[in-house]
Write an enzyme that holds these catalytic residues in place. Sequence first.
Site, PDB file in Angstrom:
ATOM      1  N   THR A   1     124.569  63.542  88.589  1.00  0.00           N
ATOM      2  CA  THR A   1     124.532  62.532  89.645  1.00  0.00           C
ATOM      3  C   THR A   1     125.470  61.389  89.290  1.00  0.00           C
ATOM      4  O   THR A   1     126.361  61.548  88.450  1.00  0.00           O
ATOM      5  CB  THR A   1     123.076  62.056  89.885  1.00  0.00           C
ATOM      6  OG1 THR A   1     123.026  61.279  91.074  1.00  0.00           O
ATOM      7  CG2 THR A   1     122.535  61.237  88.724  1.00  0.00           C
ATOM      8  N   ASN A   2     125.321  60.234  89.920  1.00  0.00           N
ATOM      9  CA  ASN A   2     126.167  59.067  89.644  1.00  0.00           C
ATOM     10  C   ASN A   2     125.336  57.797  89.810  1.00  0.00           C
ATOM     11  O   ASN A   2     124.139  57.865  90.095  1.00  0.00           O
ATOM     12  CB  ASN A   2     127.400  59.080  90.561  1.00  0.00           C
ATOM     13  CG  ASN A   2     126.986  59.076  92.020  1.00  0.00           C
ATOM     14  OD1 ASN A   2     126.408  58.110  92.510  1.00  0.00           O
ATOM     15  ND2 ASN A   2     127.263  60.173  92.712  1.00  0.00           N
ATOM     16  N   HIS A   3     125.977  56.646  89.647  1.00  0.00           N
ATOM     17  CA  HIS A   3     125.237  55.382  89.598  1.00  0.00           C
ATOM     18  C   HIS A   3     124.921  54.763  90.962  1.00  0.00           C
ATOM     19  O   HIS A   3     124.438  53.644  91.020  1.00  0.00           O
ATOM     20  CB  HIS A   3     126.025  54.351  88.785  1.00  0.00           C
ATOM     21  CG  HIS A   3     126.094  54.667  87.321  1.00  0.00           C
ATOM     22  ND1 HIS A   3     124.978  54.692  86.522  1.00  0.00           N
ATOM     23  CD2 HIS A   3     127.136  54.981  86.533  1.00  0.00           C
ATOM     24  CE1 HIS A   3     125.343  54.996  85.288  1.00  0.00           C
ATOM     25  NE2 HIS A   3     126.648  55.188  85.271  1.00  0.00           N
ATOM     26  N   SER A   4     125.217  55.456  92.050  1.00  0.00           N
ATOM     27  CA  SER A   4     124.960  54.857  93.369  1.00  0.00           C
ATOM     28  C   SER A   4     123.476  54.528  93.544  1.00  0.00           C
ATOM     29  O   SER A   4     122.606  55.333  93.210  1.00  0.00           O
ATOM     30  CB  SER A   4     125.400  55.827  94.461  1.00  0.00           C
ATOM     31  OG  SER A   4     124.981  55.359  95.713  1.00  0.00           O
TER      32      SER A   4
ATOM     33  N   ALA B   1     127.672  58.247  97.823  1.00  0.00           N
ATOM     34  CA  ALA B   1     128.507  58.697  96.709  1.00  0.00           C
ATOM     35  C   ALA B   1     128.177  60.165  96.476  1.00  0.00           C
ATOM     36  O   ALA B   1     127.303  60.517  95.684  1.00  0.00           O
ATOM     37  CB  ALA B   1     128.230  57.865  95.473  1.00  0.00           C
TER      38      ALA B   1
END
Length: 228
Positions: free
Chosen positions: A29-32, A98
């Site tokens: 995943t990512n930091h969104s 994102a």
Amino acid sequence: PIPLPLHGLHVLITAGPTQEPLDPVRFLTNHSTGKMGYGFAHEAAALGATVTLVSGPVNLPEPDEPSIETIHVTTAQQMFEAVQRNYQSADIIVMTAAVADFRVNKIADEKIKKAGRTSIRIELVSNPDILAWVGARKRNDGSQVLCGFAMETQNLIENAAKKLASKNCDMLVANNLRDAGAGFGTDTNVVTVLTPGANDGDDNADATADAMADAPNASAPNIEKWRK
Ligand code: C5P
């Protein structure tokens, strides 16, 4: 009474990250955080719109306005399917999510074990580009407005101008992860808003064309910086 500015309009928003599973317990995943998309959803509802909010996994309260329908998804593929079901009736489409560019090719049925290994290989395959897909299908008669986002760590305006054109957006909001007051999870933001400039009869086009004279083949967008 004066009708609210977005009264009668349907706004479709994507928000948050996506999660791409590796096995039953792990994901990429990512930091969104979803703040931007949820902010848009609340604002659009306050301005009178009917909102469809397609949200990846976030830790934000479920919007409780009756005019906001929140559809929860996990993966990019699920987000894509939710957008496919809802984009045609949307007057305004804002894609803040994102979305993971890649997903794991073969999700393991069972937890991946260390089993004495010092490295493992995981093959990733590309996810559908939801914004580009909508951009290729949206009505170009002005009755459907498509807004994309770009977060970059370098060559912000150049990359954003490319996305504006290649994804057929009417507006592209560019934010630099490294700008003070910008980035993930902040309550403030510094963004540069790009709109198509070349050949659209806009009188700013000449100035931006001059500014982009060193990239003569790129279409010259209109560029504005906003701070909040
Ligand atoms: O090319 P990039 O992923 O940086 O573009 C960002 C924009 O495209 C955002 O508006 C994002 O929501 C959208 N996007 C998408 N589907 C993808 C990748 C990005 O809708 N698979």
